[in-house]
Design a protein around this motif. Structure first.
Motif, PDB file in Angstrom:
ATOM      1  N   SER A 177       2.963   5.577  -4.762  1.00  0.00           N
ATOM      2  CA  SER A 177       2.363   5.945  -6.043  1.00  0.00           C
ATOM      3  C   SER A 177       1.270   6.990  -5.891  1.00  0.00           C
ATOM      4  O   SER A 177       0.959   7.716  -6.839  1.00  0.00           O
ATOM      5  CB  SER A 177       1.800   4.700  -6.723  1.00  0.00           C
ATOM      6  N   LEU A 178       0.594   7.103  -4.711  1.00  0.00           N
ATOM      7  CA  LEU A 178      -0.489   8.067  -4.515  1.00  0.00           C
ATOM      8  C   LEU A 178       0.002   9.500  -4.606  1.00  0.00           C
ATOM      9  O   LEU A 178      -0.569  10.300  -5.359  1.00  0.00           O
ATOM     10  CB  LEU A 178      -1.188   7.806  -3.174  1.00  0.00           C
ATOM     11  N   ALA A 224       1.104  14.289 -10.542  1.00  0.00           N
ATOM     12  CA  ALA A 224       1.236  14.136 -11.990  1.00  0.00           C
ATOM     13  C   ALA A 224       0.434  15.222 -12.693  1.00  0.00           C
ATOM     14  O   ALA A 224      -0.635  15.631 -12.234  1.00  0.00           O
ATOM     15  CB  ALA A 224       0.774  12.749 -12.410  1.00  0.00           C
ATOM     16  N   ARG A 225       0.956  15.669 -13.797  1.00  0.00           N
ATOM     17  CA  ARG A 225       0.297  16.727 -14.553  1.00  0.00           C
ATOM     18  C   ARG A 225      -0.600  16.095 -15.612  1.00  0.00           C
ATOM     19  O   ARG A 225      -0.232  15.123 -16.278  1.00  0.00           O
ATOM     20  CB  ARG A 225       1.344  17.624 -15.208  1.00  0.00           C
ATOM     21  N   MET A 242       1.667  -2.639  -0.520  1.00  0.00           N
ATOM     22  CA  MET A 242       1.129  -1.472   0.193  1.00  0.00           C
ATOM     23  C   MET A 242       2.086  -0.306   0.125  1.00  0.00           C
ATOM     24  O   MET A 242       1.677   0.830  -0.038  1.00  0.00           O
ATOM     25  CB  MET A 242       0.866  -1.835   1.666  1.00  0.00           C
ATOM     26  N   ALA A 243       3.392  -0.549   0.269  1.00  0.00           N
ATOM     27  CA  ALA A 243       4.385   0.521   0.208  1.00  0.00           C
ATOM     28  C   ALA A 243       4.420   1.140  -1.163  1.00  0.00           C
ATOM     29  O   ALA A 243       4.548   2.353  -1.318  1.00  0.00           O
ATOM     30  CB  ALA A 243       5.755  -0.015   0.593  1.00  0.00           C
ATOM     31  N   LYS A 244       4.278   0.286  -2.187  1.00  0.00           N
ATOM     32  CA  LYS A 244       4.273   0.815  -3.542  1.00  0.00           C
ATOM     33  C   LYS A 244       3.038   1.684  -3.781  1.00  0.00           C
ATOM     34  O   LYS A 244       3.097   2.714  -4.445  1.00  0.00           O
ATOM     35  CB  LYS A 244       4.316  -0.321  -4.550  1.00  0.00           C
TER      36      LYS A 244
END
Length: 292
Positions: free
Chosen positions: A7-8, A14-15, A1-3
């Motif tokens: 990551s969100l 992110a481009r 969950m932390a990852k």
């Protein structure tokens, strides 16, 4: 969950690059770069603007009736229903007035008119051509005044005749329009819808009943003519007068002097009064109701 939480934000920041390529040569025609959250924000904003513009277009144009429909209140619906009812009543009144004016022109020319029931029965039948020998009666200033009087809805039923309207004209007490010698009787066979009364020149002509003067003018064939509208669709005519002292629209009482007898008009053969009585658009014999 932390990852996943870490990551969100990384995913949104992110481009990404949007490239437009030629289908056959794969030549790059256009390229757009930006972060994912910018692309999502732009798409949502564009969709919201499109929805707002569509709603404004529908509500401010005629498309509203087809998409949303008309939302009338109970008062507006009632007013609309009353308006349609008045329109229907006005159409019936206009039809009755047209028949009424046509009958008056036919009465002046000495021809039997038609009632509203007769006209409704003949609506489905083809109209016959008017005979060539029928006199052409043009619209005069007096007839225009008559039209205004009829269209104004002025009541012709007199208080003294309200009870008589139920029992027909036999219950009326008629005044003799003039005293003299009857020179020609009523004859429906000969189309003489009148009583001719030979009198001296300038003898007073009296109204046979109370009513309103609908016509008072000169015609080439019958000279000075006066027409009075009484209650219960009863009309009296006075032709070949020397002069008329009442105007169109004026109210006269039974026995009141309205004109003076004479010898006017091409059809006159001497000083006399040509008196007609019409009931519901049809001529009746005055001898059946009046003692001359």
């Amino acid at each position: 969950m932390a990852k996943q939480k870490k990551s969100l934000p990384k995913l949104l920041n992110a481009r990404y690059k949007l490239v437009v390529l030629h289908e056959e040569t794969f030549e790059e025609k256009a390229a757009f770069t930006g972060r994912l959250w910018s692309w999502l924000t732009g798409a949502v904003t564009a969709a919201a603007v499109l929805v707002v513009l569509t709603v404004i277009l529908i509500r401010s144009t005629a498309l509203r009736e087809y998409v949303i429909g008309t939302s009338l209140s109970s008062e507006e619906r009632e007013m609309l229903t009353e308006a349609y009812a008045r329109l229907d009543s006005m159409e019936q009144v206009a039809q009755a007035n047209d028949i009424y004016l046509t009958n008056l022109r036919q009465v002046i020319s000495g021809q039997a008119g038609e009632t509203l029931e007769d006209a409704s029965r003949q609506q489905a039948q083809p109209k016959n051509n008017i005979p060539a020998n029928e006199p052409d009666i043009s619209v005069s200033d007096d007839e225009l005044a008559l039209r205004e009087l009829v269209e104004s809805g002025a009541p012709y039923e007199l208080p003294e005749n309200q009870q008589n309207a139920r029992t027909g004209i036999s219950s009326y007490t008629f005044y003799s329009p003039i005293k003299g010698i009857i020179s020609a009787d009523f004859s429906a066979k000969d189309q003489h819808y009148a009583i001719d009364i030979a009198v001296k020149m300038n003898e007073p002509v009296r109204a046979t009943l109370s009513g309103h003067v609908l016509f008072a003018s000169y015609t080439p064939e019958t000279g000075y003519v006066a027409i009075i509208q009484h209650g219960n669709n009863l009309v009296s005519l006075y032709k070949h007068c020397a002069s008329i002292i009442k105007k169109v629209g004026s109210f006269v009482r039974g026995g009141e002097v309205i004109a003076f007898a004479g010898d006017t008009g091409e059809l006159s053969t001497g000083p006399h009064l040509h008196f007609e009585l019409w009931y519901n658009g049809s001529p009746v014999n005055p001898n059946d109701y009046i003692a001359f």
